[in-house]
Structures are given as C-alpha cells and as structure tokens.
Design a protein around this motif. Structure first.
Motif, PDB file in Angstrom:
ATOM      1  N   CYS A  37      -8.019   6.390  -9.771  1.00 25.28           N
ATOM      2  CA  CYS A  37      -9.055   5.352  -9.742  1.00 25.28           C
ATOM      3  C   CYS A  37      -8.447   3.989  -9.421  1.00 25.28           C
ATOM      4  O   CYS A  37      -8.952   3.259  -8.568  1.00 25.28           O
ATOM      5  CB  CYS A  37      -9.771   5.317 -11.091  1.00 25.28           C
ATOM      6  SG  CYS A  37     -11.222   4.246 -11.127  1.00 25.28           S
ATOM      7  N   TRP A  38      -7.336   3.663 -10.063  1.00 23.42           N
ATOM      8  CA  TRP A  38      -6.715   2.358  -9.838  1.00 23.42           C
ATOM      9  C   TRP A  38      -5.987   2.292  -8.503  1.00 23.42           C
ATOM     10  O   TRP A  38      -5.874   1.217  -7.902  1.00 23.42           O
ATOM     11  CB  TRP A  38      -5.755   2.032 -10.978  1.00 23.42           C
ATOM     12  CG  TRP A  38      -6.428   1.930 -12.313  1.00 23.42           C
ATOM     13  CD1 TRP A  38      -6.208   2.688 -13.422  1.00 23.42           C
ATOM     14  CD2 TRP A  38      -7.472   1.011 -12.677  1.00 23.42           C
ATOM     15  NE1 TRP A  38      -7.035   2.308 -14.454  1.00 23.42           N
ATOM     16  CE2 TRP A  38      -7.819   1.273 -14.017  1.00 23.42           C
ATOM     17  CE3 TRP A  38      -8.141  -0.018 -12.004  1.00 23.42           C
ATOM     18  CZ2 TRP A  38      -8.806   0.556 -14.700  1.00 23.42           C
ATOM     19  CZ3 TRP A  38      -9.127  -0.726 -12.674  1.00 23.42           C
ATOM     20  CH2 TRP A  38      -9.456  -0.452 -13.998  1.00 23.42           C
ATOM     21  N   LEU A  39      -5.502   3.450  -8.030  1.00 17.60           N
ATOM     22  CA  LEU A  39      -4.807   3.478  -6.745  1.00 17.60           C
ATOM     23  C   LEU A  39      -5.755   3.492  -5.548  1.00 17.60           C
ATOM     24  O   LEU A  39      -5.327   3.207  -4.424  1.00 17.60           O
ATOM     25  CB  LEU A  39      -3.908   4.720  -6.649  1.00 17.60           C
ATOM     26  CG  LEU A  39      -2.627   4.741  -7.466  1.00 17.60           C
ATOM     27  CD1 LEU A  39      -1.976   6.126  -7.377  1.00 17.60           C
ATOM     28  CD2 LEU A  39      -1.647   3.675  -6.985  1.00 17.60           C
ATOM     29  N   ALA A  40      -7.015   3.827  -5.769  1.00 20.40           N
ATOM     30  CA  ALA A  40      -7.955   4.070  -4.668  1.00 20.40           C
ATOM     31  C   ALA A  40      -7.937   2.985  -3.584  1.00 20.40           C
ATOM     32  O   ALA A  40      -7.934   3.307  -2.381  1.00 20.40           O
ATOM     33  CB  ALA A  40      -9.370   4.260  -5.219  1.00 20.40           C
ATOM     34  N   PRO A  41      -7.902   1.699  -3.929  1.00 23.28           N
ATOM     35  CA  PRO A  41      -7.892   0.678  -2.858  1.00 23.28           C
ATOM     36  C   PRO A  41      -6.641   0.710  -1.990  1.00 23.28           C
ATOM     37  O   PRO A  41      -6.630   0.134  -0.900  1.00 23.28           O
ATOM     38  CB  PRO A  41      -7.983  -0.645  -3.638  1.00 23.28           C
ATOM     39  CG  PRO A  41      -8.551  -0.284  -4.969  1.00 23.28           C
ATOM     40  CD  PRO A  41      -8.011   1.079  -5.261  1.00 23.28           C
ATOM     41  N   LEU A  42      -5.574   1.364  -2.463  1.00 24.52           N
ATOM     42  CA  LEU A  42      -4.312   1.393  -1.739  1.00 24.52           C
ATOM     43  C   LEU A  42      -4.130   2.653  -0.908  1.00 24.52           C
ATOM     44  O   LEU A  42      -3.092   2.831  -0.271  1.00 24.52           O
ATOM     45  CB  LEU A  42      -3.136   1.289  -2.728  1.00 24.52           C
ATOM     46  CG  LEU A  42      -3.145   0.124  -3.713  1.00 24.52           C
ATOM     47  CD1 LEU A  42      -1.960   0.235  -4.665  1.00 24.52           C
ATOM     48  CD2 LEU A  42      -3.123  -1.202  -2.972  1.00 24.52           C
ATOM     49  N   LEU A  43      -5.124   3.538  -0.911  1.00 27.88           N
ATOM     50  CA  LEU A  43      -4.933   4.870  -0.347  1.00 27.88           C
ATOM     51  C   LEU A  43      -5.611   5.079   1.006  1.00 27.88           C
ATOM     52  O   LEU A  43      -5.811   6.218   1.417  1.00 27.88           O
ATOM     53  CB  LEU A  43      -5.441   5.932  -1.335  1.00 27.88           C
ATOM     54  CG  LEU A  43      -4.714   5.986  -2.678  1.00 27.88           C
ATOM     55  CD1 LEU A  43      -5.351   7.033  -3.589  1.00 27.88           C
ATOM     56  CD2 LEU A  43      -3.229   6.270  -2.488  1.00 27.88           C
ATOM     57  N   ASP A  44      -5.920   4.026   1.706  1.00 33.74           N
ATOM     58  CA  ASP A  44      -6.553   4.170   3.017  1.00 33.74           C
ATOM     59  C   ASP A  44      -5.649   4.974   3.953  1.00 33.74           C
ATOM     60  O   ASP A  44      -4.533   4.559   4.267  1.00 33.74           O
ATOM     61  CB  ASP A  44      -6.837   2.790   3.608  1.00 33.74           C
ATOM     62  CG  ASP A  44      -7.581   2.865   4.928  1.00 33.74           C
ATOM     63  OD1 ASP A  44      -8.403   3.787   5.084  1.00 33.74           O
ATOM     64  OD2 ASP A  44      -7.340   2.014   5.803  1.00 33.74           O
ATOM     65  N   GLY A  45      -6.115   6.139   4.380  1.00 34.56           N
ATOM     66  CA  GLY A  45      -5.347   6.980   5.274  1.00 34.56           C
ATOM     67  C   GLY A  45      -4.200   7.717   4.624  1.00 34.56           C
ATOM     68  O   GLY A  45      -3.401   8.370   5.309  1.00 34.56           O
ATOM     69  N   ALA A  46      -4.085   7.651   3.293  1.00 32.63           N
ATOM     70  CA  ALA A  46      -2.945   8.234   2.587  1.00 32.63           C
ATOM     71  C   ALA A  46      -3.186   9.695   2.225  1.00 32.63           C
ATOM     72  O   ALA A  46      -4.302  10.216   2.323  1.00 32.63           O
ATOM     73  CB  ALA A  46      -2.648   7.431   1.323  1.00 32.63           C
ATOM     74  N   ARG A  47      -2.105  10.332   1.802  1.00 34.22           N
ATOM     75  CA  ARG A  47      -2.173  11.694   1.288  1.00 34.22           C
ATOM     76  C   ARG A  47      -1.923  11.677  -0.218  1.00 34.22           C
ATOM     77  O   ARG A  47      -0.963  11.059  -0.681  1.00 34.22           O
ATOM     78  CB  ARG A  47      -1.136  12.591   1.968  1.00 34.22           C
ATOM     79  CG  ARG A  47      -1.385  12.777   3.442  1.00 34.22           C
ATOM     80  CD  ARG A  47      -0.380  13.753   4.052  1.00 34.22           C
ATOM     81  NE  ARG A  47      -0.652  13.940   5.477  1.00 34.22           N
ATOM     82  CZ  ARG A  47      -0.094  14.882   6.226  1.00 34.22           C
ATOM     83  NH1 ARG A  47       0.790  15.720   5.695  1.00 34.22           N
ATOM     84  NH2 ARG A  47      -0.395  14.982   7.500  1.00 34.22           N
ATOM     85  N   GLY A  78       0.823  -1.196   0.000  1.00 31.10           N
ATOM     86  CA  GLY A  78       0.000   0.000   0.000  1.00 31.10           C
ATOM     87  C   GLY A  78       0.861   1.251   0.000  1.00 31.10           C
ATOM     88  O   GLY A  78       2.093   1.186   0.007  1.00 31.10           O
ATOM     89  N   LEU A  79       0.213   2.393  -0.016  1.00 31.21           N
ATOM     90  CA  LEU A  79       0.920   3.668  -0.073  1.00 31.21           C
ATOM     91  C   LEU A  79       0.500   4.561   1.086  1.00 31.21           C
ATOM     92  O   LEU A  79      -0.682   4.611   1.444  1.00 31.21           O
ATOM     93  CB  LEU A  79       0.636   4.379  -1.395  1.00 31.21           C
ATOM     94  CG  LEU A  79       1.144   3.691  -2.666  1.00 31.21           C
ATOM     95  CD1 LEU A  79       0.584   4.403  -3.898  1.00 31.21           C
ATOM     96  CD2 LEU A  79       2.662   3.674  -2.714  1.00 31.21           C
ATOM     97  N   ASP A  80       1.461   5.265   1.635  1.00 34.53           N
ATOM     98  CA  ASP A  80       1.168   6.285   2.637  1.00 34.53           C
ATOM     99  C   ASP A  80       0.930   7.640   1.985  1.00 34.53           C
ATOM    100  O   ASP A  80       0.257   8.505   2.552  1.00 34.53           O
ATOM    101  CB  ASP A  80       2.320   6.391   3.633  1.00 34.53           C
ATOM    102  CG  ASP A  80       2.501   5.101   4.404  1.00 34.53           C
ATOM    103  OD1 ASP A  80       1.657   4.807   5.256  1.00 34.53           O
ATOM    104  OD2 ASP A  80       3.474   4.376   4.124  1.00 34.53           O
ATOM    105  N   ALA A  81       1.503   7.831   0.806  1.00 34.40           N
ATOM    106  CA  ALA A  81       1.309   9.073   0.070  1.00 34.40           C
ATOM    107  C   ALA A  81       1.645   8.837  -1.389  1.00 34.40           C
ATOM    108  O   ALA A  81       2.415   7.939  -1.741  1.00 34.40           O
ATOM    109  CB  ALA A  81       2.192  10.189   0.634  1.00 34.40           C
ATOM    110  N   VAL A  82       1.041   9.636  -2.249  1.00 30.85           N
ATOM    111  CA  VAL A  82       1.383   9.646  -3.664  1.00 30.85           C
ATOM    112  C   VAL A  82       1.508  11.099  -4.092  1.00 30.85           C
ATOM    113  O   VAL A  82       0.686  11.943  -3.720  1.00 30.85           O
ATOM    114  CB  VAL A  82       0.335   8.897  -4.514  1.00 30.85           C
ATOM    115  CG1 VAL A  82      -1.066   9.433  -4.275  1.00 30.85           C
ATOM    116  CG2 VAL A  82       0.682   8.967  -5.998  1.00 30.85           C
TER     117      VAL A  82
END
Length: 293
Positions: A120-130, A80-84
């Motif tokens: 759109c494709w990243l959305a599932p990985l962005l829980d709590g992310a910036r 997952g990602l913490d930020a993008v």
C-alpha cells in the motif's frame, strides 16, 4: 522490462534474500536491503561488495511486524523502484503462539500482513515495476482457514507457517489481477525457492557459515543461492509475465527456475478476495485505493 535500476529486497540481509540481492547486484542493479538491523544489513552489503566490486547497496529500515513503522520506512527511499522482492519472513518452531506488536499472530503478521501493508505504501513508487512474492513449497499442502487466519482457535507452528506462505502466494496472484483491472503497468509474479538448505548454501563471511551437509540432501535439494534464482529470474527476464509462478525445475525442489502451473487453491479468486478484505481490515489500509481502483 528494461534492465532494473533499483530493486528492494525485503529480508535482504540473510538467507535467500541475501543471495537474491547478491545475484541482482551481479546483474548491475542497485539493491535496497530491507532489514530491521542496520548492522546485519551492513554485513550483507560488505559481503556483496566483496564479490561484486562497485556494487551499489543501500539499506531501508524495515520491520514488517510493526505496521505503524512501514510508512516511514518507505518515506526513507530516495527513488522509485523497478522491482520489489517480498522475501522477508519468519518460521517459528516453538509450540507457543506469539503475537506482533499490533496483536496479530507473528508469522501471519510478518509474512503476509506486513507485505500487504508495505504494498500500500509502495504503490506510488511502482509504476511499471515488478512485485515478486516469495512463497514456499510448504503452501502446497495447506489451506487457508478464512475464519481463523491468525490461528487463535488452533495453533500448530508448522501449519501456521505454511498457511502464512499460502496467504502470501494467494495475495501475489490476486495483486496481479487487481493491477490488471486498475490498468496498471506494474505486474505481480509469485515464486518459490524449492527445498533450500543452509547445509548446501555457500559460505559468505559475516552473513552465512556453511554447516555440515549430507550427500542425500544434495541429490534431492539445493542451497539458498540456488533457491534465490526464481526470484532473480522473475525480476530480470523480459519474458516473465504477471500472474505467473516460477520455481525449481526438478519436482519443485531443486534445479534451474522454470514456469510452473500453480495449484488451484493458490489462485482461487474467491478465497483471495476474502483474504484481501480481511487483510484490509486488519491493517486498516485500503490497498485498492492505493492501486487506483
């Protein structure tokens, strides 16, 4: 937020994206370089590791001008990602209008539509992310033509570039509003680098060779290393909030990052809603559904 672990930087192999990646690595983040070129990403990773021993740098193949490739790019991410940081973009100065492989005007396609689809494709990985969108000072003087977003009726490269960056910024502010409405713990922040020049940017072997500078430019503007600081602050500062705009302190052109008041045309909800709808149509993706709305 807690100290970031994984940060994706689109266009992280050069320019402001490179210095964003370098500064995040210095802060201890694992940085994923989103880049079309594995060779250029490798050179950027080597340059970062030369300055930050032990830095963890990865590469994600990424071509924002090819919408059909973006899902597989995201599928290649291991965590997952913490930020993008949506930094990648192109600025053309040729008088002839160019199109992406999908048939969209190339600057609008790369700078805005590609990041819209990537979200759109990243959305599932962005829980709590910036989600950090890198806009441009050029957007201040432009207005979106919602009936001709792709400059088919009238094309001027400078104006089209400014409008593509304005579209990004409008999207960034609207994204935060829709994240709030969806009850998401993610947030969207918009930044801009001010006046960032190659001639004021420090050299990095294999990535950037510093050309000659002028004394006047150094008084009014700054380098791309300084231009990266608003994005880095938006990722790292625990006091940064969604929906904010950060840029350089001195006339919006140079200096340390500070919180800015965005111009009304950048945050207009009506314009943003139409842009969002048309972006969905052009990409064939339902970002609202991906965000859980």
């Amino acid at each position: 937020m807690a100290r970031p672990v994984n940060v994706l930087v689109t266009g992280g192999n050069a320019g402001i994206g490179y210095f964003t990646a370098e500064q995040l690595a210095e802060a201890g983040a694992t940085v994923v370089l989103g880049s079309r070129s594995r060779t250029k990403a490798g050179a950027a990773a080597d340059a970062i590791r030369a300055r930050v021993p032990g830095a963890v740098i990865r590469h994600m193949p990424l071509d924002l001008g090819d919408l059909s490739s973006l899902k597989s790019s995201v599928d290649s991410l291991e965590t997952g990602l913490d930020a993008v940081v949506f930094n990648a973009g192109i600025a053309l100065d040729a008088p002839d209008r160019r199109e992406s492989v999908d048939g969209h005007e190339l600057m609008f396609a790369t700078n805005h539509l590609g990041h819209f689809a990537l979200t759109c494709w990243l959305a599932p990985l962005l829980d709590g992310a910036r989600v950090i969108t890198v806009g441009s000072f050029a957007a201040r003087s432009e207005r979106l033509d919602l009936d001709d977003l792709q400059s088919t009726g009238s094309y001027d490269p400078k104006r089209t570039y400014g409008r593509s960056k304005l579209a990004q910024m409008s999207f960034g502010f609207e994204l935060d509003r829709r994240l709030r409405a969806a009850g998401s713990s993610a947030m969207s922040i918009v930044v801009h680098p001010g006046g960032a020049l190659d001639s004021l940017t420090p050299a990095r072997p294999g990535v950037h060779t510093r050309p000659a500078s002028t004394r006047l430019a150094g008084v009014l503007l700054h380098g791309k290393d300084a231009g990266a600081r608003p994005a880095v602050r938006a990722v790292l500062d625990p006091d940064v909030e969604g929906g904010q705009l950060w840029g350089p302190r001195q006339f919006g052109l140079r200096g340390k990052p500070h919180l800015e008041r965005p111009h009304a045309h950048m945050t207009d909800p009506g314009t943003a809603a139409v842009l969002w709808e048309k972006s969905s149509e052009l990409t064939g993706l339902d970002l609202d559904e991906a965000l859980g709305r």
